[in-house]
Design an enzyme around this catalytic site. Sequence first.
Site, PDB file in Angstrom:
ATOM      1  N   GLU A 236     -11.872  -3.108  -8.061  1.00 53.58           N
ATOM      2  CA  GLU A 236     -12.554  -3.291  -6.773  1.00 53.58           C
ATOM      3  C   GLU A 236     -13.694  -2.508  -6.498  1.00 53.58           C
ATOM      4  O   GLU A 236     -14.448  -3.026  -5.600  1.00 53.58           O
ATOM      5  CB  GLU A 236     -11.504  -3.593  -5.644  1.00 53.58           C
ATOM      6  CG  GLU A 236     -10.754  -2.291  -5.173  1.00 53.58           C
ATOM      7  CD  GLU A 236      -9.849  -2.505  -4.046  1.00 53.58           C
ATOM      8  OE1 GLU A 236      -8.667  -2.912  -4.234  1.00 53.58           O
ATOM      9  OE2 GLU A 236      -9.874  -2.265  -2.987  1.00 53.58           O
TER      10      GLU A 236
ATOM     11  N   ASP B 191     -14.400  -7.436  -8.652  1.00 54.38           N
ATOM     12  CA  ASP B 191     -14.889  -7.857  -7.356  1.00 54.38           C
ATOM     13  C   ASP B 191     -15.909  -8.643  -7.149  1.00 54.38           C
ATOM     14  O   ASP B 191     -16.993  -8.308  -7.773  1.00 54.38           O
ATOM     15  CB  ASP B 191     -14.784  -6.654  -6.570  1.00 54.38           C
ATOM     16  CG  ASP B 191     -14.957  -6.824  -5.021  1.00 54.38           C
ATOM     17  OD1 ASP B 191     -14.061  -6.613  -4.254  1.00 54.38           O
ATOM     18  OD2 ASP B 191     -15.898  -7.440  -4.803  1.00 54.38           O
TER      19      ASP B 191
ATOM     20  N   GLU C 203      -2.207   0.334  -8.810  1.00 56.03           N
ATOM     21  CA  GLU C 203      -3.445   0.052  -8.680  1.00 56.03           C
ATOM     22  C   GLU C 203      -4.305   1.364  -8.004  1.00 56.03           C
ATOM     23  O   GLU C 203      -3.836   2.066  -7.007  1.00 56.03           O
ATOM     24  CB  GLU C 203      -3.660  -1.133  -7.679  1.00 56.03           C
ATOM     25  CG  GLU C 203      -5.227  -1.529  -7.352  1.00 56.03           C
ATOM     26  CD  GLU C 203      -5.212  -2.894  -6.520  1.00 56.03           C
ATOM     27  OE1 GLU C 203      -4.513  -3.815  -6.881  1.00 56.03           O
ATOM     28  OE2 GLU C 203      -6.159  -2.882  -5.435  1.00 56.03           O
TER      29      GLU C 203
ATOM     30  N   LYS D 150       0.855  -1.220   0.141  1.00 54.46           N
ATOM     31  CA  LYS D 150       0.025   0.118  -0.167  1.00 54.46           C
ATOM     32  C   LYS D 150       0.666   1.146  -0.084  1.00 54.46           C
ATOM     33  O   LYS D 150       1.745   1.323   0.691  1.00 54.46           O
ATOM     34  CB  LYS D 150      -0.905   0.223   1.202  1.00 54.46           C
ATOM     35  CG  LYS D 150      -1.906  -1.124   1.242  1.00 54.46           C
ATOM     36  CD  LYS D 150      -2.885  -0.922   0.145  1.00 54.46           C
ATOM     37  CE  LYS D 150      -3.888  -2.187   0.367  1.00 54.46           C
ATOM     38  NZ  LYS D 150      -4.879  -2.055  -0.645  1.00 54.46           N
TER      39      LYS D 150
ATOM     40  N   HIS E 103      -9.651  -8.972  -7.491  1.00 53.19           N
ATOM     41  CA  HIS E 103      -9.507  -8.398  -6.092  1.00 53.19           C
ATOM     42  C   HIS E 103      -9.933  -9.515  -5.311  1.00 53.19           C
ATOM     43  O   HIS E 103     -10.769 -10.103  -5.273  1.00 53.19           O
ATOM     44  CB  HIS E 103     -10.515  -7.119  -5.839  1.00 53.19           C
ATOM     45  CG  HIS E 103     -10.342  -6.706  -4.450  1.00 53.19           C
ATOM     46  ND1 HIS E 103     -11.519  -6.330  -3.704  1.00 53.19           N
ATOM     47  CD2 HIS E 103      -9.395  -6.376  -3.791  1.00 53.19           C
ATOM     48  CE1 HIS E 103     -11.383  -5.895  -2.640  1.00 53.19           C
ATOM     49  NE2 HIS E 103     -10.168  -5.970  -2.421  1.00 53.19           N
TER      50      HIS E 103
ATOM     51  N   ASP F 264      -0.526  -0.089  -4.424  1.00 55.22           N
ATOM     52  CA  ASP F 264      -2.057   0.238  -4.495  1.00 55.22           C
ATOM     53  C   ASP F 264      -2.079   1.535  -3.557  1.00 55.22           C
ATOM     54  O   ASP F 264      -1.915   1.697  -2.437  1.00 55.22           O
ATOM     55  CB  ASP F 264      -2.821  -0.752  -3.671  1.00 55.22           C
ATOM     56  CG  ASP F 264      -4.132  -0.609  -3.968  1.00 55.22           C
ATOM     57  OD1 ASP F 264      -4.716   0.353  -4.194  1.00 55.22           O
ATOM     58  OD2 ASP F 264      -5.012  -1.509  -3.312  1.00 55.22           O
TER      59      ASP F 264
HETATM   60 MG   LIG Z   1      -6.768  -2.485  -3.822  1.00 49.83          MG
END
Ligand SMILES: [Mg+2]
Length: 431
Positions: A299, A322, A272, A218, A349, A246
Amino acid sequence: MKIIGINVHDIRFPTSLDGIGSDAVHVDCDYSATYVEILTESPELRGIGLSFTIGKGNELCAKCIDYFKPLVLQKTILEIEETIAEIWQKCTNHSQLRWIGPEKGVVHMAVAAVFNALWDLLSKYYKKPLWKYIVDMESSKLVKKLSFRYLEDAITRGEAVSILENKRRDLKNSSRSIIESGFPCYTTATGWLGYSDEKMTELVKQSLQDGWTHFKIKVGQDLQRDIHRVKLVRDLIGPNNKLMVDANQMWSVDESIININKLKKFNLYFVEEPTSPDDILGFKKIKENVGNVNLASGEMCQNRVMFKQFLINRSLDFCQIDSCRLASLNEIIPVMLLASKLNIPIIPHAGGVGLCEYVQHLNIINYLLITDNKTYLSEYAESCCEHIERPAKVVNGRYITPQEPGYSAVIKPSSVESYNFPNGKFWSSKT
Ligand SMILES: [Mg+2]
């Protein structure tokens, strides 16, 4: 055999206590499930389905399902199988609820939970894992169960049948290979934003030992810290393993361009959700200004119509469907078929509650019946698997093909009881 009852539970796991799931915008996730049990005349046969949320608001999704109950109750399983497309249309286009949608947000995620349960029920009725139930169905029958509404300008039902029929020619070989080797995945569980450098280092080292080759972390709170974390993981995994980041929608379009250009020297496989998940033009602008960096999103892409635009506009390189944001297989398979037509890879996802269990089936359906694209990859994060009866199994960075009947996301009865909100044992002891 008839459906005689539908139970809905608001289940919440206190994952925020450990920073699990934390990213740039979701800083205190309590991984939750709007959990549906469809009861039949046979006590052994129940359809189980869920929608994944992260805490507050789960009760809204659960409440919404009450409005759909009359559309399903007292129908036989064979009636459900025969008319699943019509029931789906009645739910997604409910004459009053559609005003607070349509086909997006709480209402749509509630539909996902119900239909995830119905597909689970159907595949259990035939004693097959969900992926096998779908693969064994005649192509034209399958296509009749799906929604192509608003997609017909991009892909017709006839084209969908042709894609499925073409893939069937090699079904014997492809089935054998997926069962023998499993489906490749990447891990997100090493790089939550709330983790310290020490914790990330320890988890990445362990994951390398466990055979992982693809890692996602992240980013998006502070660029200098992002650069530090990306460098840390790149140094740990070496130049040959794949690294993705992401940003969970944190940046504006212009910030995305600046930040991705600073991060790209670490050889990112994809970036992402740099910006708003609705910004089809913004994603395209970012892509045009960051060189050959690939973008991934999906997602939080609210329905097939949004995906149509992202895919046709080439605003994304990797399509991250998703299993609960889209309203179950009725809508997911059409998106996968359109992505196949455009030769765009699907990288679903997963994580949260039940998503890994769901995507293991979707990946196989896509692999066996839908795509010719050679990029095979899926997300994995083992959060909450201790609460799942038969959690997805991953060995050496590959999902092992599930063989038990159903769609796999069944929560243990003891966990349903303890983590029911607000009256389960765990939550009532907190107040
Ligand atoms: Mg994500």
